[in-house]
Design a protein around this motif. Sequence first.
Motif, PDB file in Angstrom:
ATOM      1  N   ALA A  23       1.731  63.378  39.395  1.00 53.39           N
ATOM      2  CA  ALA A  23       0.301  63.137  39.615  1.00 53.39           C
ATOM      3  C   ALA A  23      -0.124  63.656  40.984  1.00 53.39           C
ATOM      4  O   ALA A  23      -1.202  64.249  41.125  1.00 53.39           O
ATOM      5  N   GLY A  24       0.688  63.463  41.999  1.00 55.56           N
ATOM      6  CA  GLY A  24       0.372  63.974  43.325  1.00 55.56           C
ATOM      7  C   GLY A  24       0.342  65.487  43.361  1.00 55.56           C
ATOM      8  O   GLY A  24      -0.527  66.095  44.009  1.00 55.56           O
ATOM      9  N   PHE A  25       1.269  66.110  42.666  1.00 51.03           N
ATOM     10  CA  PHE A  25       1.282  67.574  42.594  1.00 51.03           C
ATOM     11  C   PHE A  25       0.027  68.093  41.898  1.00 51.03           C
ATOM     12  O   PHE A  25      -0.584  69.063  42.343  1.00 51.03           O
ATOM     13  N   GLU A  26      -0.363  67.443  40.798  1.00 52.10           N
ATOM     14  CA  GLU A  26      -1.567  67.868  40.084  1.00 52.10           C
ATOM     15  C   GLU A  26      -2.816  67.648  40.932  1.00 52.10           C
ATOM     16  O   GLU A  26      -3.725  68.468  40.927  1.00 52.10           O
ATOM     17  N   LEU A  27      -2.861  66.543  41.664  1.00 50.35           N
ATOM     18  CA  LEU A  27      -4.016  66.258  42.509  1.00 50.35           C
ATOM     19  C   LEU A  27      -4.170  67.324  43.596  1.00 50.35           C
ATOM     20  O   LEU A  27      -5.285  67.670  43.972  1.00 50.35           O
ATOM     21  N   ALA A  28      -3.066  67.851  44.081  1.00 51.12           N
ATOM     22  CA  ALA A  28      -3.126  68.881  45.121  1.00 51.12           C
ATOM     23  C   ALA A  28      -3.319  70.287  44.549  1.00 51.12           C
ATOM     24  O   ALA A  28      -3.998  71.117  45.151  1.00 51.12           O
ATOM     25  N   SER A  29      -2.745  70.551  43.387  1.00 51.61           N
ATOM     26  CA  SER A  29      -2.753  71.924  42.880  1.00 51.61           C
ATOM     27  C   SER A  29      -4.035  72.302  42.150  1.00 51.61           C
ATOM     28  O   SER A  29      -4.467  73.457  42.235  1.00 51.61           O
ATOM     29  N   PHE A  30      -4.665  71.373  41.433  1.00 51.58           N
ATOM     30  CA  PHE A  30      -5.884  71.716  40.694  1.00 51.58           C
ATOM     31  C   PHE A  30      -6.982  72.268  41.614  1.00 51.58           C
ATOM     32  O   PHE A  30      -7.553  73.326  41.326  1.00 51.58           O
ATOM     33  N   PRO A  31      -7.317  71.581  42.723  1.00 47.78           N
ATOM     34  CA  PRO A  31      -8.362  72.150  43.597  1.00 47.78           C
ATOM     35  C   PRO A  31      -7.970  73.485  44.227  1.00 47.78           C
ATOM     36  O   PRO A  31      -8.810  74.372  44.377  1.00 47.78           O
ATOM     37  N   VAL A  71      -5.272  58.444  34.533  1.00 52.23           N
ATOM     38  CA  VAL A  71      -4.611  58.379  33.225  1.00 52.23           C
ATOM     39  C   VAL A  71      -3.128  58.026  33.388  1.00 52.23           C
ATOM     40  O   VAL A  71      -2.601  57.169  32.680  1.00 52.23           O
ATOM     41  N   MET A  72      -2.451  58.651  34.342  1.00 49.33           N
ATOM     42  CA  MET A  72      -1.028  58.360  34.553  1.00 49.33           C
ATOM     43  C   MET A  72      -0.815  56.950  35.076  1.00 49.33           C
ATOM     44  O   MET A  72       0.147  56.278  34.698  1.00 49.33           O
ATOM     45  N   ALA A  73      -1.706  56.472  35.937  1.00 48.24           N
ATOM     46  CA  ALA A  73      -1.571  55.111  36.455  1.00 48.24           C
ATOM     47  C   ALA A  73      -1.761  54.101  35.326  1.00 48.24           C
ATOM     48  O   ALA A  73      -1.050  53.081  35.286  1.00 48.24           O
ATOM     49  N   ASN A  74      -2.672  54.365  34.414  1.00 54.05           N
ATOM     50  CA  ASN A  74      -2.841  53.460  33.274  1.00 54.05           C
ATOM     51  C   ASN A  74      -1.647  53.481  32.346  1.00 54.05           C
ATOM     52  O   ASN A  74      -1.297  52.469  31.746  1.00 54.05           O
TER      53      ASN A  74
END
Length: 78
Positions: A23-31, A71-74
């Motif tokens: 999730a952290g990787f996706e949060l950084a890579s999408f932007p 979504v991942m946290a849920n």
Amino acid sequence: MIDPQKRSANGASTQPMLRLATAGFELASFPLILGAAGYYLLDPWMGNETPYIAIAGVLLGFSLGFYRLIVMANQLQK
């Protein structure tokens, strides 16, 4: 391949930690990806001197990243 049932040194499962790292990787890579695509591809193609599409790409990327994080946290709570 990493075994999802593998335990860490303290006995906890490593699967939730791997999901949070993803999730952290996706949060950084999408932007970064969407902003770079807007800045290097779409803004010059459209002739924009101000990187409007790059800014929109970064904002959209953060939105997608936070959505995936929620979504991942849920899923971890289940």
